[in-house]
Design a protein around this motif. Structure first.
Motif, PDB file in Angstrom:
ATOM      1  N   PHE A  67       0.832  -1.208   0.000  1.00 12.16           N
ATOM      2  CA  PHE A  67       0.000   0.000   0.000  1.00 12.16           C
ATOM      3  C   PHE A  67       0.869   1.261   0.000  1.00 12.16           C
ATOM      4  N   LEU A  68       1.853   1.310   0.907  1.00 15.16           N
ATOM      5  CA  LEU A  68       2.678   2.524   1.049  1.00 15.16           C
ATOM      6  C   LEU A  68       3.532   2.792  -0.189  1.00 15.16           C
ATOM      7  N   PHE A  69       4.126   1.761  -0.745  1.00  9.35           N
ATOM      8  CA  PHE A  69       4.942   1.944  -1.966  1.00  9.35           C
ATOM      9  C   PHE A  69       4.070   2.463  -3.117  1.00  9.35           C
TER      10      PHE A  69
ATOM     11  N   MET B 155      12.560   1.312   9.092  1.00  9.28           N
ATOM     12  CA  MET B 155      13.372   2.223   8.278  1.00  9.28           C
ATOM     13  C   MET B 155      12.633   2.601   6.987  1.00  9.28           C
ATOM     14  N   ILE B 156      12.000   1.630   6.363  1.00  7.11           N
ATOM     15  CA  ILE B 156      11.246   1.904   5.130  1.00  7.11           C
ATOM     16  C   ILE B 156      10.063   2.837   5.438  1.00  7.11           C
ATOM     17  N   LEU B 157       9.361   2.536   6.509  1.00  7.33           N
ATOM     18  CA  LEU B 157       8.199   3.326   6.918  1.00  7.33           C
ATOM     19  C   LEU B 157       8.578   4.800   7.139  1.00  7.33           C
TER      20      LEU B 157
ATOM     21  N   THR C 118       2.048   1.315  14.639  1.00  5.30           N
ATOM     22  CA  THR C 118       1.421   0.827  15.880  1.00  5.30           C
ATOM     23  C   THR C 118       1.089  -0.657  15.759  1.00  5.30           C
ATOM     24  N   LEU C 119       0.486  -1.035  14.627  1.00 11.03           N
ATOM     25  CA  LEU C 119       0.150  -2.456  14.397  1.00 11.03           C
ATOM     26  C   LEU C 119       1.412  -3.309  14.392  1.00 11.03           C
TER      27      LEU C 119
ATOM     28  N   ALA D 267       0.774   5.433   7.760  1.00  9.32           N
ATOM     29  CA  ALA D 267       2.086   4.901   8.176  1.00  9.32           C
ATOM     30  C   ALA D 267       2.188   4.848   9.702  1.00  9.32           C
ATOM     31  N   THR D 268       1.625   5.849  10.373  1.00  7.57           N
ATOM     32  CA  THR D 268       1.633   5.868  11.845  1.00  7.57           C
ATOM     33  C   THR D 268       0.782   4.724  12.387  1.00  7.57           C
TER      34      THR D 268
END
Length: 199
Positions: free
Chosen positions: A114-116, A178-180, A157-158, A152-153
């Motif tokens: 999702f983030l990428f 690190m990626i996050l 947490t998850l 991302a935050t």
């Protein structure tokens, strides 16, 4: 004459943003397929962006006093350089994942997916914004940054919960975090560019 000079430099800045977009795709592929070849290609592109960023910044600053367009765009290569620096951190993290053959849970992989993809979407729109200076695109990037930051935050947490429950390895955790963090800084820099170009 100076105006056209400036326009060609805007195209050079656009080309840098396109290289960043390409590097994100390569890093994502390296993450998914655990392939060193994707990392090597991404590394070449990132180095190229960092080198060209310095040249472009110097040039734009040198003509800023007599060229309004140059003055507007002068801070942008530095932001792209910072994005490249964060791509380097992602590169380092994924290199660790590939070399040590680290495994990620399905949940962590889907979060990264999702983030990428969202980050790549932001950079695609940023490429267009650099050329078009469209208020709608700028707002989309600004809003996307808030959404990615928030998501991302939540993912962090998850992830902490999975780590506490022993569902993920500490070494994989370091790579994930690190990626996050790097993704958050990438979209923050994209948002900064959008705010400058929306003025």
């Amino acid at each position: 004459m100076e105006k056209t000079l400036s326009k060609s430099k805007v195209e050079d800045i656009h080309a840098l943003a396109e290289k960043i977009e390409e590097a994100i795709s390569l890093l994502y592929n390296a993450f998914i397929y655990n392939r060193q070849s994707f990392l090597e290609e991404a590394d070449r592109i990132i180095e190229d962006v960092k080198k060209k960023e310095v040249e472009l910044t110097d040039y734009l600053i040198s003509i800023s006093d007599r060229d309004e367009t140059a003055r507007l765009y002068a801070p942008i290569p530095a932001h792209l350089g910072r994005i490249a620096g964060n791509l380097e951190l992602i590169h380092r993290a994924i290199e660790t994942k590939v070399k040590d053959n680290l495994l990620f849970s399905d949940k962590a992989v889907s979060e990264m997916n999702f983030l990428f993809n969202r980050t790549k979407e932001v950079i695609t729109n940023l490429c267009d914004l650099i050329l078009a200076r469209n208020r709608f695109l700028a707002n989309y990037i600004i809003e996307s940054e808030k959404e990615i930051e928030r998501t991302a935050t939540e993912f962090a947490t998850l992830h902490e919960e999975r780590l506490i429950e022993g569902l993920c390895l500490p070494k994989s955790s370091g790579v994930y975090v690190m990626i996050l963090d790097s993704i958050k800084r990438i979209v923050w820099n994209a948002k900064e560019i959008a705010e400058k170009l929306a003025r």
